[in-house]
Enzyme design. Structure first.
Site, PDB file in Angstrom:
ATOM      1  N   SER A   1      22.773 -66.166 -32.541  1.00  0.00           N
ATOM      2  CA  SER A   1      22.358 -65.976 -33.704  1.00  0.00           C
ATOM      3  C   SER A   1      23.212 -66.457 -35.037  1.00  0.00           C
ATOM      4  O   SER A   1      21.864 -67.125 -36.116  1.00  0.00           O
ATOM      5  CB  SER A   1      22.591 -64.413 -34.178  1.00  0.00           C
TER       6      SER A   1
ATOM      7  N   HIS B   1      16.629 -63.673 -32.106  1.00  0.00           N
ATOM      8  CA  HIS B   1      15.899 -64.743 -32.369  1.00  0.00           C
ATOM      9  C   HIS B   1      14.700 -65.134 -31.285  1.00  0.00           C
ATOM     10  O   HIS B   1      14.611 -66.375 -32.628  1.00  0.00           O
ATOM     11  CB  HIS B   1      17.024 -65.410 -33.265  1.00  0.00           C
TER      12      HIS B   1
ATOM     13  N   LYS C   1      12.643 -60.028 -37.753  1.00  0.00           N
ATOM     14  CA  LYS C   1      12.522 -61.564 -37.787  1.00  0.00           C
ATOM     15  C   LYS C   1      11.741 -62.422 -37.822  1.00  0.00           C
ATOM     16  O   LYS C   1      10.776 -62.011 -38.736  1.00  0.00           O
ATOM     17  CB  LYS C   1      13.545 -61.653 -36.495  1.00  0.00           C
TER      18      LYS C   1
HETATM   19  C1  LIG Z   1      19.692 -58.833 -36.255  1.00  0.00           C
HETATM   20  C2  LIG Z   1      19.830 -58.988 -34.726  1.00  0.00           C
HETATM   21  C3  LIG Z   1      20.156 -57.807 -34.231  1.00  0.00           C
HETATM   22  C4  LIG Z   1      19.981 -56.110 -35.040  1.00  0.00           C
HETATM   23  O1  LIG Z   1      19.031 -56.165 -35.090  1.00  0.00           O
HETATM   24  P1  LIG Z   1      18.398 -55.530 -36.558  1.00  0.00           P
HETATM   25  O2  LIG Z   1      17.336 -55.526 -35.968  1.00  0.00           O
HETATM   26  O3  LIG Z   1      18.609 -55.882 -37.496  1.00  0.00           O
HETATM   27  O4  LIG Z   1      19.227 -54.481 -36.457  1.00  0.00           O
HETATM   28  C5  LIG Z   1      20.765 -57.399 -32.662  1.00  0.00           C
HETATM   29  N1  LIG Z   1      21.308 -58.673 -31.802  1.00  0.00           N
HETATM   30  C6  LIG Z   1      21.885 -60.112 -32.254  1.00  0.00           C
HETATM   31  C7  LIG Z   1      21.026 -61.424 -31.577  1.00  0.00           C
HETATM   32  C8  LIG Z   1      20.419 -60.272 -34.228  1.00  0.00           C
HETATM   33  O5  LIG Z   1      20.993 -61.235 -34.351  1.00  0.00           O
END
Ligand SMILES: *Cc1c(COP(=O)(O)O)cnc(C)c1O
Length: 390
Positions: free
Chosen positions: A177, A205, A236
């Site tokens: 990320s 991602h 996302k």
């Molecule tokens: C954003 C993210 C999360 C958390 O997900 P949410 O739905 O925003 O709580 C978990 N793992 C990774 C790698 C992320 O980038």
């Protein structure tokens, strides 16, 4: 004497690590209004622009009219609603898994799944740059945490020879990320086979973005069917909210019985489920292919241009493009200067990344215009020069 809240805040401030949120008006579109000015949004994970897509909004509104605004309780208490089941079925056909289970967010998935799988006497091998929610899940589990150097599967192999005991879990981000590179999933699959371990991939991602029809990093690398727990999120690229684990039917049953974030939390509401369902259909369509093409082109252009301007960019190919700066203070000066010039990008500091690796993290969207990106690169270059970063 107890330390005061005030002194704790002052200490965070002194280290250049104080965080606060910035108010923006309007949607997560390519441009947002911030302090009365239009700024180019370069820090949203709304990669395909679906957070702003009319078909998701329409699905969400229709679901509220049909099913209301809340799911009422945990699914183990007030039942699985039709939309939960439809969305899980959609995940199964999207990920080509045997089964799937929804979670309320990616954070809730990681902190629910990992302690459901491992505990005292077990060991988890975790990439050093894995997302914080994975680390939280491991700490909560009570299993032994063995961190391996980022993407270093050879070192991981050595560590597994030395430390494997009890049930063994390897866990990695699919796309990292804060670095934007992809995990060596083929090698991780080999290692998990050799050691009889479980493999979990967090594709927050990658899902919707990478691989055929946006199936994600595992599909891209040809190991879609080999990952035991394929976690992905809807917040996302899919423009909605929530998360899922694509797993075997057996693992799903275990998670329903052991994952505390599933058991003890009100399940996702109809509006969110319907938006996710519309998003899963959209990413697999031709429109999805078109959006991924635009995103790839934008990411490629931005990466290449900043690299040519002399910035230090970690190896990678994805829509996450960080420029490494090092100092937390310079990083924040950089992002403040960019905001003053109409670019909204986040400075990323410890504890999100290791000390000394603070960076500006840009995320590209399919909805950025080429002209906007050309202008952005020029501003970033000028600010970088003024601050002595390049
Ligand atoms: C954003 C993210 C999360 C958390 O997900 P949410 O739905 O925003 O709580 C978990 N793992 C990774 C790698 C992320 O980038």
């Amino acid at each position: 004497m107890q330390r005061t809240i005030q002194s704790e805040l002052q200490e965070i401030k002194n280290r250049g690590l104080l965080r606060s949120t910035i108010l923006i008006n309007g949607r997560q579109a390519a441009k947002v209004t911030c302090n009365g000015h239009d700024v180019l949004l370069l820090c949203s994970n709304n990669y395909l622009g679906l957070a702003d897509h009319p078909s998701l909004a329409a699905a969400s509104i229709a679901a509220i009219q049909q099913y209301g605004t809340s799911s009422g309780a945990s699914r183990l208490v007030s039942g699985t609603m039709a939309l939960h089941e439809q969305l899980e079925n959609a995940v199964v056909s999207f990920k080509k898994s045997e089964s799937a289970l929804l979670f309320n967010s990616g954070h809730a998935a990681n902190t629910g799944i990992i302690p459901a799988l491992v505990g005292r006497g077990d060991v988890v091998f975790s990439d050093r740059l894995n997302h914080a929610s994975i680390v939280d899940g491991i700490l909560l589990s009570g299993a032994r945490l063995v961190r391996y150097p980022h993407n270093d599967h050879q070192q991981l192999a050595r560590l597994m020879e030395k430390h494997a005991s009890g049930r063994t879990l390897i866990v990695s981000d699919g796309v990292f990320s804060m670095d934007g590179d992809i995990a060596p999933l083929v090698e991780l699959v080999t290692l998990k086979r050799n050691h009889g371990a479980l493999l979990m991939v967090d594709d927050a991602h990658g899902s919707g973005v990478l691989g055929e029809q946006g199936r994600g990093s595992a599909e891209l690398l040809g190991v879609g069917g080999e990952v035991d727990i394929l976690m992905g999120t809807f917040g996302k690229a899919l423009g909605s909210f929530g998360a899922y684990a694509a797993v075997s039917a057996e693992l799903r049953e275990l998670l329903i019985n052991r994952a505390r974030s599933f058991i003890f939390s009100t399940s996702l509401p109809p509006s969110v489920l319907a938006a996710s369902l519309a998003a899963i259909q959209l990413v697999q369509s031709q429109e999805g292919d078109g959006l991924r093409d635009m995103l790839r082109a934008n990411a490629h252009f931005f990466r290449r241009s900043l690299s040519e301007a002399g910035f230090k960019i970690p190896d990678g190919t994805t829509q996450i493009v960080p420029i490494l700066i090092g100092s937390a203070v310079t990083t924040m000066q950089f992002s403040e200067a960019l905001l003053a010039q109409g670019l909204f990008a986040q400075g990323i500091r410890p504890p999100t990344v290791p000390a000394g690796t603070s960076r500006l993290r840009f995320t590209l969207m399919a909805t950025h215009s080429h002209a906007d990106l050309i202008g952005a690169v020029e501003i970033i270059r000028q600010v970088g020069q003024a601050l002595g970063v390049v």
